[in-house]
Design a protein around this motif. Structure first.
Motif, mmCIF file in Angstrom:
data_model
loop_
_atom_site.group_PDB
_atom_site.id
_atom_site.type_symbol
_atom_site.label_atom_id
_atom_site.label_comp_id
_atom_site.label_asym_id
_atom_site.label_seq_id
_atom_site.Cartn_x
_atom_site.Cartn_y
_atom_site.Cartn_z
ATOM 1 N N GLU A 189 -22.902 12.145 7.371
ATOM 2 C CA GLU A 189 -22.972 10.721 6.773
ATOM 3 C C GLU A 189 -22.326 10.768 5.378
ATOM 4 O OE1 GLU A 189 -25.796 7.135 6.545
ATOM 5 O OE2 GLU A 189 -25.282 7.775 8.426
ATOM 6 N N ARG A 190 -22.908 11.746 4.652
ATOM 7 C CA ARG A 190 -22.470 11.846 3.095
ATOM 8 C C ARG A 190 -21.033 12.079 3.190
ATOM 9 N NH1 ARG A 190 -19.833 15.913 1.218
ATOM 10 N NH2 ARG A 190 -21.319 17.528 2.412
ATOM 11 N N TRP A 191 -20.576 13.150 4.008
ATOM 12 C CA TRP A 191 -18.973 13.313 3.995
ATOM 13 C C TRP A 191 -18.149 12.246 4.494
ATOM 14 C CZ3 TRP A 191 -16.655 13.516 8.914
ATOM 15 C CH2 TRP A 191 -15.415 14.001 8.879
ATOM 16 N N TYR A 192 -18.621 11.411 5.391
ATOM 17 C CA TYR A 192 -17.752 10.291 6.259
ATOM 18 C C TYR A 192 -17.577 9.561 4.977
ATOM 19 C CZ TYR A 192 -16.424 7.009 9.275
ATOM 20 O OH TYR A 192 -15.749 5.817 9.905
ATOM 21 N N GLY A 193 -18.870 9.218 4.246
ATOM 22 C CA GLY A 193 -18.769 8.269 3.103
ATOM 23 C C GLY A 193 -17.668 8.613 2.129
ATOM 24 N N GLU A 194 -17.650 10.107 1.814
ATOM 25 C CA GLU A 194 -16.919 10.404 0.546
ATOM 26 C C GLU A 194 -15.285 10.426 0.953
ATOM 27 O OE1 GLU A 194 -20.411 13.056 -1.377
ATOM 28 O OE2 GLU A 194 -18.186 14.166 -0.744
ATOM 29 N N VAL A 195 -15.058 10.821 2.262
ATOM 30 C CA VAL A 195 -13.775 10.931 3.010
ATOM 31 C C VAL A 195 -13.233 9.577 3.022
ATOM 32 C CG1 VAL A 195 -12.355 11.504 4.965
ATOM 33 C CG2 VAL A 195 -13.957 13.010 4.078
ATOM 34 N N ASN A 196 -14.081 8.600 3.280
ATOM 35 C CA ASN A 196 -13.523 7.218 3.564
ATOM 36 C C ASN A 196 -13.073 6.527 2.372
ATOM 37 O OD1 ASN A 196 -13.169 5.936 6.462
ATOM 38 N ND2 ASN A 196 -15.084 7.228 6.362
ATOM 39 N N GLU A 197 -13.491 7.157 1.218
ATOM 40 C CA GLU A 197 -13.155 6.462 0.082
ATOM 41 C C GLU A 197 -11.644 6.896 -0.401
ATOM 42 O OE1 GLU A 197 -15.792 7.606 -3.162
ATOM 43 O OE2 GLU A 197 -17.648 6.573 -2.143
ATOM 44 N N HIS A 255 -21.281 22.551 2.283
ATOM 45 C CA HIS A 255 -19.959 22.638 1.794
ATOM 46 C C HIS A 255 -19.354 21.135 1.803
ATOM 47 C CE1 HIS A 255 -20.234 26.545 4.217
ATOM 48 N NE2 HIS A 255 -19.422 26.903 3.217
ATOM 49 N N SER A 256 -18.545 20.885 0.700
ATOM 50 C CA SER A 256 -18.092 19.592 0.618
ATOM 51 C C SER A 256 -17.344 19.129 1.636
ATOM 52 C CB SER A 256 -17.285 19.557 -0.681
ATOM 53 O OG SER A 256 -17.957 19.926 -2.033
ATOM 54 N N TYR A 257 -16.508 19.827 2.238
ATOM 55 C CA TYR A 257 -15.533 19.561 3.264
ATOM 56 C C TYR A 257 -15.804 20.541 4.243
ATOM 57 C CZ TYR A 257 -13.844 16.279 -0.267
ATOM 58 O OH TYR A 257 -13.494 15.451 -1.329
ATOM 59 N N SER A 262 -9.046 19.038 4.014
ATOM 60 C CA SER A 262 -7.988 19.680 4.749
ATOM 61 C C SER A 262 -7.740 18.926 6.032
ATOM 62 C CB SER A 262 -8.298 21.135 4.921
ATOM 63 O OG SER A 262 -9.317 21.121 6.015
ATOM 64 N N ILE A 263 -6.930 19.489 6.705
ATOM 65 C CA ILE A 263 -6.516 18.855 8.098
ATOM 66 C C ILE A 263 -7.771 18.970 9.040
ATOM 67 C CG2 ILE A 263 -5.716 21.181 9.192
ATOM 68 C CD1 ILE A 263 -3.456 19.442 10.347
ATOM 69 N N ALA A 264 -8.735 19.769 8.575
ATOM 70 C CA ALA A 264 -9.937 19.717 9.596
ATOM 71 C C ALA A 264 -10.500 18.498 9.235
ATOM 72 C CB ALA A 264 -10.787 20.894 9.126
ATOM 73 N N ASP A 265 -10.742 17.960 8.124
ATOM 74 C CA ASP A 265 -11.399 16.723 7.970
ATOM 75 C C ASP A 265 -10.690 15.609 8.526
ATOM 76 O OD1 ASP A 265 -13.619 17.802 6.167
ATOM 77 O OD2 ASP A 265 -11.789 18.460 4.891
ATOM 78 N N ILE A 266 -9.330 15.874 8.349
ATOM 79 C CA ILE A 266 -8.607 14.564 9.274
ATOM 80 C C ILE A 266 -8.786 14.551 10.398
ATOM 81 C CG2 ILE A 266 -6.167 13.813 9.532
ATOM 82 C CD1 ILE A 266 -5.376 15.074 6.896
#
Lengths: 202, 202
Positions: free
Chosen positions: B187-195, B150-152, B159-163
């Protein structure tokens, strides 16, 4: 739709919620004592390992009691139990979380760490259980104060916050490791809430 | 509308949520180190004693970070962060609760009990803190598996879950009492979210 369940305060939360909505569905009993909820087939459906879990007709699985309730509220909005405006939704979320985090989770922490109920699968620290028990008891003063001036925990209407508090209170009385002082407003509320037919739902 | 805040992962959750929505408001800093959040005037507004808290223009106060987010979602529905259908709301609630209960709260339990940060106001049990630290680390495997497909965290949309997970992960890295293994999908997700520009919101 199938509800995977085992006797617990979390199952009771969902049972009461469903009874309030007039929803029923197939039930599948899970034996948490033998670890069925942490078996590979169950974890494939519900990686959190919690019970209850709701499986929809297309195989989609929803774990976490409050997530199950949120789904049921979505498909069956009345009677409303999660709030219908920005403010009522927030106030219910606030009191629901206080009932969970300041009382229910502390009661559960006391139970698990003092009795060692799940010592086959988790490290128990008795001293921590005693800290939890004291925090649970201390939190009741906050609910007592709120119920002195409100019919229900989140205000004038019955909500999921009341369901969480009543399920946790009954669990605390049953396990006998948390002191529950007699508090007048909680007692008034408890008596009124217990007149609801949903309270005996299983 | 005023946000009472202090530097914490909970404040960060609300700051990110507000930035995603493009909402801003007056801020009032609360000194939790000196116990301002457990002072009588603050507890009169927010009996849970948590920070942040949102005070509306009519004086109504909303405590508990997720309750604040739910209010903000109600008054400012787009971009949607809490779900827009019965199923998406439930799936976001499910992953949000897993991120909180299986990781964030365990990280907080490790921090508080190992460092004694709040030892002036609570009993700390170091052994319990170490149990929490291990549970936090172990839970990451569940998020890693979910993010492999899953992307997120709750599916295809942020969503708030990622936050919650990103705020808790950054907090865990900062306090250095929880081991954070290198996991490829996180790590992939963390990098994308941090953009996302919201990540630096204060």
């Amino acid at each position: 739709m199938k509800l995977y369940q085992s006797p617990s305060p979390n199952a009771r939360r969902v049972h009461i919620f469903m009874a309030e909505k007039g929803i029923d569905c197939e039930r599948i009993n899970i034996d948490i004592r033998s670890g069925e909820n942490i078996s590979a087939p169950y974890l494939a459906k519900n990686p959190g390992g919690g019970v209850p879990m709701l499986e929809l007709d297309d195989g989609t699985c929803i774990g976490e009691s409050v997530a199950i309730c949120r789904y049921l509220e979505g498909i069956h909005p009345e009677p409303n139990l999660l709030g219908s405006t920005a403010l009522s939704s927030a106030q219910i979320e606030m009191w629901q979380r206080r009932a969970e985090q300041k009382f229910f989770f502390e009661v559960a922490g006391a139970f698990r760490n003092i009795t060692g109920f799940f010592k086959d699968r988790e490290t128990c620290v008795k001293e921590w259980g005693q800290v939890c028990a004291k925090k649970a008891t201390a939190s009741l003063a906050m609910f007592e104060k709120q119920l002195a001036s409100h019919s229900y925990l989140a205000g004038d209407t019955f909500s999921i916050a009341d369901i969480t508090l009543v399920a946790a209170l009954d669990f605390a009385k049953q396990i006998k490791v948390v002191e529950i002082p007699k508090l007048d407003h909680i007692e008034r509320w408890y008596g009124e809430v217990n007149e609801r037919p949903s309270m005996s739902a299983t």
